[in-house]
Structures are given as C-alpha cells and as structure tokens.
Design a protein around this motif. Structure first.
Motif, short mmCIF file in Angstrom:
data_model
loop_
_atom_site.label_atom_id
_atom_site.label_comp_id
_atom_site.label_asym_id
_atom_site.label_seq_id
_atom_site.Cartn_x
_atom_site.Cartn_y
_atom_site.Cartn_z
N THR A 8 -1.81 6.23 -3.88
CA THR A 8 -1.58 6.58 -5.35
C THR A 8 -3.00 6.94 -5.85
OG1 THR A 8 -0.08 4.61 -5.65
CG2 THR A 8 -1.24 5.36 -7.71
N GLY A 9 -4.06 6.67 -5.35
CA GLY A 9 -5.32 7.42 -5.98
C GLY A 9 -5.30 8.87 -5.75
N PRO A 19 1.02 -1.28 0.06
CA PRO A 19 0.02 -0.09 -0.11
C PRO A 19 0.83 1.30 0.09
CG PRO A 19 0.07 -1.05 2.24
CD PRO A 19 0.75 -1.89 1.54
N GLU A 20 1.08 1.74 -1.08
CA GLU A 20 1.85 2.85 -1.52
C GLU A 20 1.41 4.14 -0.39
OE1 GLU A 20 4.86 4.03 -2.80
OE2 GLU A 20 5.15 1.76 -3.50
N PRO A 39 3.74 10.03 -18.98
CA PRO A 39 2.44 9.21 -18.61
C PRO A 39 2.66 8.11 -17.70
CG PRO A 39 2.84 9.82 -20.80
CD PRO A 39 4.01 10.16 -20.23
N VAL A 40 1.51 7.76 -16.88
CA VAL A 40 1.80 6.70 -15.82
C VAL A 40 0.66 5.76 -15.97
CG1 VAL A 40 1.71 6.39 -13.24
CG2 VAL A 40 3.07 8.63 -14.25
N ALA A 41 1.27 4.59 -15.99
CA ALA A 41 0.34 3.50 -15.51
C ALA A 41 0.50 2.90 -14.37
CB ALA A 41 0.54 2.27 -16.86
N ALA A 42 -0.30 2.76 -13.41
CA ALA A 42 0.09 2.34 -11.94
C ALA A 42 -0.91 1.62 -11.31
CB ALA A 42 0.14 3.71 -11.18
#
Length: 421
Positions: free
Chosen positions: A349-350, A324-325, A340-343
C-alpha cells in the motif's frame, strides 16, 4: 514480439489480477506485439475457448475433488503436470518467443513449458503464495501480527484455526504443505525473471525464501488504464445524493473488514457507508451494522462498471486491510479517479499511498478512524491528497508506462536467450 500470457483469471468475470492481466495483454497488443492468452481453470473442467475484446482465450483445466488438502494437490501439482504440456503445445502453435505467467496456478507449469522450448519464462507474483501455503501470511485470524516465517512449527499453529476441532487430523498433511511450498519456490527460482508487483512483495520473496534470495526479481506494478477508468467515472451518474464513504473488496478477514465499522464509529462519521463486495464476513458485518444502528448499504458483488460508478462519486475510500496487501487495484483506481483515501499501512500500500502526500496511512485501527474523521472534516486537505494521488498514478502506474517496462524486460531476456523480437 510473440508472447504467450498464461493466467488464472481473465475478464469479464474476475478480480483484480484478471483485470491487471488484461491490461498488460491489451497494452502489449496496442504496441504491436502478438499476444496469446491461455487461462488455466482449477477445480473444474476447462470448458471451451472463448473470446474477450478480440483476444481468443484458450482454456486448460483440471477437475478437483472438494476435499481439503486433496483438492489443493489437484489444483496444484496435478494441474501443473497437465498444464505444462498444454502450454508448450500452444506456444509451439503460436511461435511464442516468451511465456509470461500471471499467478500461482500457471507459474510452475509455464516455467516447465518454457524450459522445454528454450524460451524465457517470466512469472508475476501478486500475493504471498510463494512464501505462505495460504497466500496471506496470516497464521491465526485472532492474532494482531503476521506469520514471521513458514516453519514446521508455524504450520502447526496455522492449521489449528483453519481445521477447528479436527486440527489433529490435519497435522499429517504438514509435510505435503511444506513440499508444496518448496515446489513453488523452486519453480519460481528457475524462471528467467520474477516480477513482484510491489516493493513489499519483492522484499518478502527475497527474505522468506532461500531459493528466491538469488533470483532475478524485478519490481513492476500492475498496469492501470488511467484514461479508461476516468472516462468510466466521468460518464457515471451519481448513484445516490449526498456524501458517502465506500469500501470495495472481499468481505474476508485478511481484508480487515472487522476494522471497518469501529473506524467509522471512532470517526463519528454520519455519512452512509457503501460496501461493494461479498464474502464470508458479510453476515457478521451486517449484524454489527444493525447493532450500531449505522447506515451501511451492502451492494454485494458488482461488475466493474458499477463499482467504478459508485467509487467515482464517493467522498472517501476506507481501506482497512489487515493482511499484507500486495498492490491493491482498488487503491490504484481510487487514486486515478481522485477519491481521497484512508488506508491501513500494510504490504505494498505504501507504493501507492504516501502518508500526508497522496492519502493517509494508518498504523493502527484507531488511527484509521482518526484519519477518516480528518478526511471528512477537512475537505480542502482531502482534495489536495487526491490531486497528488492522481499525479502519482499517472507517473508510475498508467498502462503505457508499465507496458514499456515489460517490453524492456522482455527484450533483455530474449537477447540473453539469443532471440530477437
């Protein structure tokens, strides 16, 4: 105001928490406040005071033997007992009106020091150390789910994969583990305010700790020098020709590095993958890359300017985190630059990435692969997401905005304590 910042880490050799602490100290100094930085060293003697960017960094240390559990006792309870009078003495010397602790090593000691002086104590929480002995909420590296609650039975389960075949010998340490966690929570509960860096951290502090359920918890994110990050990125020459994906971070299980290559395979990505970071899973990742005949370029640990240079010219950032970042500095800097980010959707993070607005958030490792494919194939969409991410970081995470929120909190606490900064 006169503020003592007590921290576990500080530049130039540090990770994200150290850089976030520096940004806070720098931002406060720029706004006219007097900032004293004290770094606590665990596991080794403190060494000498040093300087960084005009800050005199005072040192307090506690040696620790390299024995599991025993080492933790020296790095926690023994260190807190040693650091509290040290912090108190430095606070008296610098006439500090408030003590702000930045992490697990300093928080209990800072609360005790502040109480002895009658000044407010603020504690920033950047990960899950107050509610998980390991700080990760991972009870079993092989489990797809995180720990539901830190009970005695769950501690028995989480000790097993960490102790291996010797796990029965570790069971007698569970009472210490439970006591250690309780002492951390009780110390935080006595702070004037607890700062959670993300909504996820705040939610877990309230939901997983009875002592913290009624504590004053403020959500204030890590500050980012957005203009400085962008200047560094713009000044960096492209490290290589052509597009590439990048991963930045520790090569550890909680960072989800096991999801990384499967996601790229599923995406059918032909670009090289650049890996900036190191850790215990590097050898396994290198072996997987060879087996898959995939172009993965392992850079090892890099200093921050070189990380920003590679990040600035990346075509996309893959963020596969499993644990859990709390609030990833890598994500914030990528967003500030416009990468650009794919996470994976985990923890805080949200707070940075809103799916379909400022990036793509994945519920599963398979979805992460699909999102990497979308960012690689639809560059107009990717650039739109990156542009809105830049705007979001400007509005909510820039140092000037974050430090302004801390000033408001500090002044509120000083008024409650009868001080006027």
């Amino acid at each position: 105001m006169r503020i003592l910042v007590a921290t576990d880490a500080f530049p130039p050799l540090c990770g994200g928490s150290g850089w976030s602490t520096y940004e806070l100290a720098r931002g406060l100094r720029e706004r006219g406040h007097e900032v004293c930085v004290v770094q606590v060293h665990a596991g080794s003697p403190a060494g000498h005071d040093r300087s960084y960017d005009g800050f005199r960094v005072r040192a307090i240390g506690q040696p620790a033997p390299a024995v599991p559990f025993v080492r933790n006792y020296f790095k926690n309870e023994r260190l807190w007992a040693r650091a509290a009078p040290g912090l108190r003495a430095i606070a008296v010397e610098t006439r500090a009106e408030l003590i702000h602790a930045q992490h697990v090593l300093t928080a209990p000691a800072a609360v005790a020091a502040a109480a002895g002086l009658g000044v407010p104590a603020v504690c920033t929480v950047r990960d899950y150390w107050p509610v998980c002995y390991w700080g990760t909420l991972i009870h079993d590296p092989a489990s797809p789910t995180l720990c539901p609650a830190c009970s005695a039975s769950m501690m028995t389960r989480c000790v097993r994969p960490r102790a291996g075949a010797a796990w029965p010998l570790a069971l007698p340490f569970i009472p210490y583990m439970r006591g250690n966690l309780a002492r951390k929570q009780q110390a935080l509960a006595r702070a004037s305010a607890v700062v959670a860096v993300s909504s996820a951290i705040a939610r877990d502090l309230r939901g997983r700790s009875l002592p913290l359920a009624s504590a004053r918890i403020e959500i204030i994110p890590n500050p980012v020098d957005v203009a400085g990050v962008r200047r560094a990125a713009q000044a960096a020459a492209p490290p290589v020709r052509g597009p590439y994906a990048i991963y930045v971070g520790k090569l550890e299980q909680n960072k989800g590095v096991g999801f990384l290559l499967p996601a790229l395979e599923r995406a059918g990505l032909s670009w090289p993958l650049v890996v900036a970071g190191d850790g215990r899973q590097r050898a396994a990742l290198e072996a997987d890359a060879r087996r898959l005949n995939r172009d993965v370029r392992f850079l090892g640990w890099l200093d921050r300017p070189r990380v920003l240079a590679w990040l600035a010219h990346a075509s996309l950032l893959v963020f596969p985190s499993y644990g859990p970042e709390s609030l990833s500095r890598v994500l914030l800097e990528a967003a500030a630059i416009g990468v650009p980010v794919a996470a994976m959707k985990t923890g805080g993070t949200g707070d940075i990435i809103e799916h379909g607005v400022t990036g793509l958030l994945s519920e599963t490792p398979e979805a992460l692969g699909d999102h990497v494919a979308r960012l690689a194939s639809d560059r107009a969409m990717a650039e739109g997401l990156a542009r809105r991410a830049r705007e979001h970081v400007d509005a909510h995470f820039d140092t000037s905005r974050v430090v302004g929120r801390f000033e408001t909190l500090y002044r509120d606490l000083l008024e409650e304590h009868g001080h006027h900064g």
